[in-house]
Design a protein around this motif. Structure first.
Motif, PDB file in Angstrom:
ATOM      1  N   GLN A  61      12.528 -11.527  16.259  1.00 40.72           N
ATOM      2  CA  GLN A  61      13.691 -10.648  16.421  1.00 40.72           C
ATOM      3  C   GLN A  61      14.416 -10.592  15.083  1.00 40.72           C
ATOM      4  OE1 GLN A  61      16.077 -11.503  19.842  1.00 40.72           O
ATOM      5  NE2 GLN A  61      17.441  -9.749  19.536  1.00 40.72           N
ATOM      6  N   ILE A  62      14.467  -9.394  14.512  1.00 41.69           N
ATOM      7  CA  ILE A  62      14.950  -9.187  13.154  1.00 41.69           C
ATOM      8  C   ILE A  62      16.270  -8.422  13.168  1.00 41.69           C
ATOM      9  CG2 ILE A  62      14.506  -7.894  11.015  1.00 41.69           C
ATOM     10  CD1 ILE A  62      12.866 -10.319  11.040  1.00 41.69           C
ATOM     11  N   LYS A  63      17.251  -8.898  12.390  1.00 40.34           N
ATOM     12  CA  LYS A  63      18.479  -8.148  12.160  1.00 40.34           C
ATOM     13  C   LYS A  63      18.277  -7.301  10.910  1.00 40.34           C
ATOM     14  CE  LYS A  63      23.453  -8.599  11.356  1.00 40.34           C
ATOM     15  NZ  LYS A  63      23.804  -7.591  12.392  1.00 40.34           N
ATOM     16  N   LEU A  64      18.386  -5.990  11.049  1.00 43.71           N
ATOM     17  CA  LEU A  64      18.154  -5.099   9.925  1.00 43.71           C
ATOM     18  C   LEU A  64      19.189  -5.328   8.820  1.00 43.71           C
ATOM     19  CD1 LEU A  64      17.270  -1.847  11.893  1.00 43.71           C
ATOM     20  CD2 LEU A  64      15.699  -3.355  10.664  1.00 43.71           C
ATOM     21  N   GLN A  65      18.718  -5.276   7.590  1.00 41.90           N
ATOM     22  CA  GLN A  65      19.563  -5.525   6.425  1.00 41.90           C
ATOM     23  C   GLN A  65      19.993  -4.213   5.769  1.00 41.90           C
ATOM     24  OE1 GLN A  65      20.058  -9.175   5.652  1.00 41.90           O
ATOM     25  NE2 GLN A  65      19.408  -8.842   7.780  1.00 41.90           N
ATOM     26  N   ASN A  66      21.089  -4.297   4.996  1.00 40.64           N
ATOM     27  CA  ASN A  66      21.605  -3.159   4.230  1.00 40.64           C
ATOM     28  C   ASN A  66      21.936  -1.970   5.128  1.00 40.64           C
ATOM     29  OD1 ASN A  66      21.134  -4.633   1.784  1.00 40.64           O
ATOM     30  ND2 ASN A  66      18.970  -4.029   1.910  1.00 40.64           N
ATOM     31  N   VAL A  67      22.513  -2.263   6.286  1.00 39.93           N
ATOM     32  CA  VAL A  67      22.878  -1.231   7.242  1.00 39.93           C
ATOM     33  C   VAL A  67      23.987  -1.801   8.124  1.00 39.93           C
ATOM     34  CG1 VAL A  67      21.216  -1.944   9.009  1.00 39.93           C
ATOM     35  CG2 VAL A  67      21.919   0.457   8.892  1.00 39.93           C
ATOM     36  N   GLU A  68      24.738  -0.933   8.767  1.00 38.13           N
ATOM     37  CA  GLU A  68      25.889  -1.405   9.539  1.00 38.13           C
ATOM     38  C   GLU A  68      25.522  -2.093  10.842  1.00 38.13           C
ATOM     39  OE1 GLU A  68      25.690   3.175  10.003  1.00 38.13           O
ATOM     40  OE2 GLU A  68      25.261   1.648   8.488  1.00 38.13           O
ATOM     41  N   SER A  69      24.369  -1.785  11.421  1.00 35.24           N
ATOM     42  CA  SER A  69      23.988  -2.420  12.680  1.00 35.24           C
ATOM     43  C   SER A  69      22.506  -2.192  12.938  1.00 35.24           C
ATOM     44  CB  SER A  69      24.809  -1.863  13.854  1.00 35.24           C
ATOM     45  OG  SER A  69      24.503  -0.497  14.070  1.00 35.24           O
ATOM     46  N   GLY A  70      21.973  -2.952  13.890  1.00 43.82           N
ATOM     47  CA  GLY A  70      20.594  -2.722  14.333  1.00 43.82           C
ATOM     48  C   GLY A  70      19.714  -3.948  14.296  1.00 43.82           C
ATOM     49  N   GLU A  71      18.919  -4.118  15.353  1.00 37.16           N
ATOM     50  CA  GLU A  71      17.921  -5.178  15.424  1.00 37.16           C
ATOM     51  C   GLU A  71      16.599  -4.588  15.897  1.00 37.16           C
ATOM     52  OE1 GLU A  71      19.346  -8.253  17.968  1.00 37.16           O
ATOM     53  OE2 GLU A  71      21.091  -8.731  16.716  1.00 37.16           O
ATOM     54  N   ILE A  72      15.502  -5.227  15.484  1.00 36.27           N
ATOM     55  CA  ILE A  72      14.159  -4.814  15.888  1.00 36.27           C
ATOM     56  C   ILE A  72      13.444  -6.035  16.467  1.00 36.27           C
ATOM     57  CG2 ILE A  72      11.901  -3.975  15.123  1.00 36.27           C
ATOM     58  CD1 ILE A  72      13.900  -1.773  15.075  1.00 36.27           C
ATOM     59  N   GLU A  73      12.784  -5.826  17.609  1.00 36.93           N
ATOM     60  CA  GLU A  73      12.023  -6.891  18.249  1.00 36.93           C
ATOM     61  C   GLU A  73      10.535  -6.606  18.109  1.00 36.93           C
ATOM     62  OE1 GLU A  73      11.410  -8.653  22.752  1.00 36.93           O
ATOM     63  OE2 GLU A  73      13.425  -7.987  22.142  1.00 36.93           O
ATOM     64  N   LEU A  74       9.777  -7.615  17.656  1.00 35.02           N
ATOM     65  CA  LEU A  74       8.350  -7.466  17.374  1.00 35.02           C
ATOM     66  C   LEU A  74       7.576  -8.604  18.021  1.00 35.02           C
ATOM     67  CD1 LEU A  74       8.778  -7.190  13.499  1.00 35.02           C
ATOM     68  CD2 LEU A  74       8.469  -5.220  14.989  1.00 35.02           C
ATOM     69  N   GLU A  75       6.278  -8.380  18.187  1.00 34.85           N
ATOM     70  CA  GLU A  75       5.342  -9.458  18.484  1.00 34.85           C
ATOM     71  C   GLU A  75       4.201  -9.373  17.481  1.00 34.85           C
ATOM     72  OE1 GLU A  75       3.460 -11.114  22.492  1.00 34.85           O
ATOM     73  OE2 GLU A  75       2.190  -9.549  21.632  1.00 34.85           O
ATOM     74  N   LEU A  76       3.897 -10.499  16.829  1.00 34.73           N
ATOM     75  CA  LEU A  76       2.788 -10.575  15.883  1.00 34.73           C
ATOM     76  C   LEU A  76       1.628 -11.300  16.539  1.00 34.73           C
ATOM     77  CD1 LEU A  76       4.718 -11.756  12.676  1.00 34.73           C
ATOM     78  CD2 LEU A  76       4.534  -9.439  13.612  1.00 34.73           C
ATOM     79  N   GLU A  77       0.415 -10.853  16.238  1.00 33.17           N
ATOM     80  CA  GLU A  77      -0.786 -11.544  16.720  1.00 33.17           C
ATOM     81  C   GLU A  77      -1.791 -11.636  15.578  1.00 33.17           C
ATOM     82  OE1 GLU A  77      -4.467 -10.941  19.891  1.00 33.17           O
ATOM     83  OE2 GLU A  77      -2.490 -10.139  20.399  1.00 33.17           O
ATOM     84  N   TRP A  78      -2.329 -12.820  15.359  1.00 35.83           N
ATOM     85  CA  TRP A  78      -3.287 -13.045  14.277  1.00 35.83           C
ATOM     86  C   TRP A  78      -4.708 -12.884  14.778  1.00 35.83           C
ATOM     87  CZ3 TRP A  78      -4.043 -12.799   9.445  1.00 35.83           C
ATOM     88  CH2 TRP A  78      -5.093 -13.463   8.819  1.00 35.83           C
ATOM     89  N   LEU A  79      -5.506 -12.074  14.053  1.00 33.46           N
ATOM     90  CA  LEU A  79      -6.905 -11.821  14.423  1.00 33.46           C
ATOM     91  C   LEU A  79      -7.775 -12.146  13.214  1.00 33.46           C
ATOM     92  CD1 LEU A  79      -6.401  -8.323  16.100  1.00 33.46           C
ATOM     93  CD2 LEU A  79      -6.718 -10.491  17.291  1.00 33.46           C
ATOM     94  N   PRO A  80      -8.368 -13.346  13.158  1.00 33.31           N
ATOM     95  CA  PRO A  80      -9.256 -13.669  12.030  1.00 33.31           C
ATOM     96  C   PRO A  80     -10.503 -12.803  12.091  1.00 33.31           C
ATOM     97  CG  PRO A  80      -9.391 -15.361  13.719  1.00 33.31           C
ATOM     98  CD  PRO A  80      -8.273 -14.442  14.130  1.00 33.31           C
ATOM     99  N   LEU A  81     -11.065 -12.493  10.940  1.00 29.53           N
ATOM    100  CA  LEU A  81     -12.224 -11.609  10.884  1.00 29.53           C
ATOM    101  C   LEU A  81     -13.448 -12.222  11.555  1.00 29.53           C
ATOM    102  CD1 LEU A  81     -12.085  -9.999   7.332  1.00 29.53           C
ATOM    103  CD2 LEU A  81     -11.406  -9.013   9.520  1.00 29.53           C
ATOM    104  N   ASP A  82     -13.494 -13.535  11.616  1.00 27.93           N
ATOM    105  CA  ASP A  82     -14.656 -14.179  12.236  1.00 27.93           C
ATOM    106  C   ASP A  82     -14.402 -14.525  13.698  1.00 27.93           C
ATOM    107  OD1 ASP A  82     -12.791 -16.121  11.838  1.00 27.93           O
ATOM    108  OD2 ASP A  82     -14.165 -17.561  10.909  1.00 27.93           O
ATOM    109  N   GLN A  83     -13.353 -13.943  14.289  1.00 28.26           N
ATOM    110  CA  GLN A  83     -13.042 -14.251  15.691  1.00 28.26           C
ATOM    111  C   GLN A  83     -14.150 -13.775  16.606  1.00 28.26           C
ATOM    112  OE1 GLN A  83      -8.959 -13.669  17.174  1.00 28.26           O
ATOM    113  NE2 GLN A  83      -9.831 -12.286  18.676  1.00 28.26           N
TER     114      GLN A  83
END
Length: 333
Positions: free
Chosen positions: A311-333
């Motif tokens: 959950q990221i608070k946006l910078q250099n702006v008066e307001s706003g947050e972005i919610e993300l999900e990251l997933e790692w996929l190795p090439l040899d998976q």
């Protein structure tokens, strides 16, 4: 990664070998727009593409891009071998998108036909993003309709792939895995129009740029959109920017932030194959004054996948947050 090592270079059914290549993580999304589950390929370029981008490739002519269906068309051994020699979308894009200029972004999966046409022609027909030493020109014009020039380009590109696979080309990008970013939602985003904004999210990693769909008149948009990025050995932070889409003027910035992906990758590599473990926490990206985290970001193994909620608070702006999900996929998976 050596695709021959994965068994793709062994004799066998051409369609089976192509399907095996298609199942590699970097080939599960379109090479040109990031749309999931591509079912088409450019056999002479060596990339998997979606149906919409396929239409643009066909319009370029077979001397530039020979389009085949993964499931419906018959493939020659030479075409299959060529695809496998390139190695997939990440490998191809490390060449064809090596020098995407600042301000130029890849089309998203919901891009218009005109947006796709401009990008794909720039990428393959006019060679605008290639390493300068690979570009083939005739007089003042790039390759447009000359089969001989295109053939010459293809030979130079293939030479680059062959050299890259033996780790001998200085400056070539080698990838260690894929990062799947699910852009979930935005909260309390900034107003850039009269009463609202038309936001979209742009992610940058190295020379790669991907973006979400535009959400019309919505300061609390829900995207739930998956974007894929190839992660090079020498990776940096993912740069996130939010823009307000404008039809008749330049898009307005609505904030930015950086996402440190080192905790995710380090944690994933420390545990190896996540399918061997049950659900558990394996790492954490700590909130500090040096980052834009709203709270500590936990890295878990869930259902055999390494995932991280951010959950990221946006910078250099008066307001706003972005919610993300990251997933790692190795090439040899």
């Amino acid at each position: 990664m050596s695709y021959s090592a994965a068994g793709l270079g062994k004799p066998g059914s051409g369609k089976r070998r192509i399907r095996d290549l298609l199942n590699q993580p970097d080939n599960r999304v379109c090479a040109d727009c990031g749309a999931p589950d591509p079912k088409w390929a450019s056999a002479n370029i060596g990339v998997f593409i979606c149906l919409k981008c396929c239409g643009v490739h066909r319009s370029l002519g077979t001397h530039i891009s020979k389009v085949l269906s993964v499931t419906l068309d018959e493939w020659s051994d030479e075409e299959v071998d060529s695809m496998i020699e390139v190695g997939g979308n990440a490998s191809a894009n490390s060449i064809y998108e090596a020098f995407i200029p600042e301000g130029c972004s890849k089309p998203g999966h919901d891009a218009s036909h005109d947006q796709r046409m401009r990008f794909i022609r720039s990428k393959y027909e006019f060679q605008e993003f290639l390493k300068p030493s690979l570009r083939i020109t005739s007089g003042k014009s790039s390759i447009k309709s000359s089969a001989s020039l295109t053939s010459s380009l293809s030979r130079k590109i293939m030479d680059s792939f062959r050299t890259n696979s033996s780790h001998q080309t200085e400056g070539m990008v080698e990838f260690m895995g894929m990062l799947k970013v699910t852009v979930k939602k935005g909260t309390n985003l900034a107003v850039r129009d009269m009463m609202s904004s038309d936001p979209y999210v742009v992610l940058n990693l190295g020379h790669q740029t991907v973006q979400t769909a535009v959400m019309k008149s919505n300061l609390n948009p829900i995207w739930n959109q998956e974007l894929m990025l190839s992660v090079p050995q020498d990776y940096s932070s993912v740069k996130l920017q939010v823009y307000d889409y404008d039809t008749f003027s330049a898009d307005d910035i609505m904030g930015e932030a950086e996402i440190d992906i080192q905790p995710l990758i380090t944690s994933a590599m420390a545990f190896g194959d996540p399918e061997m473990f049950g659900d558990m926490q394996i790492g954490k990206w700590l909130k500090s004054h040096d980052n834009a985290l709203v709270e500590d970001s936990i890295i878990n193994i869930l259902d055999g996948k390494v995932r991280q909620e951010v959950q990221i608070k946006l910078q250099n702006v008066e307001s706003g947050e972005i919610e993300l999900e990251l997933e790692w996929l190795p090439l040899d998976q």
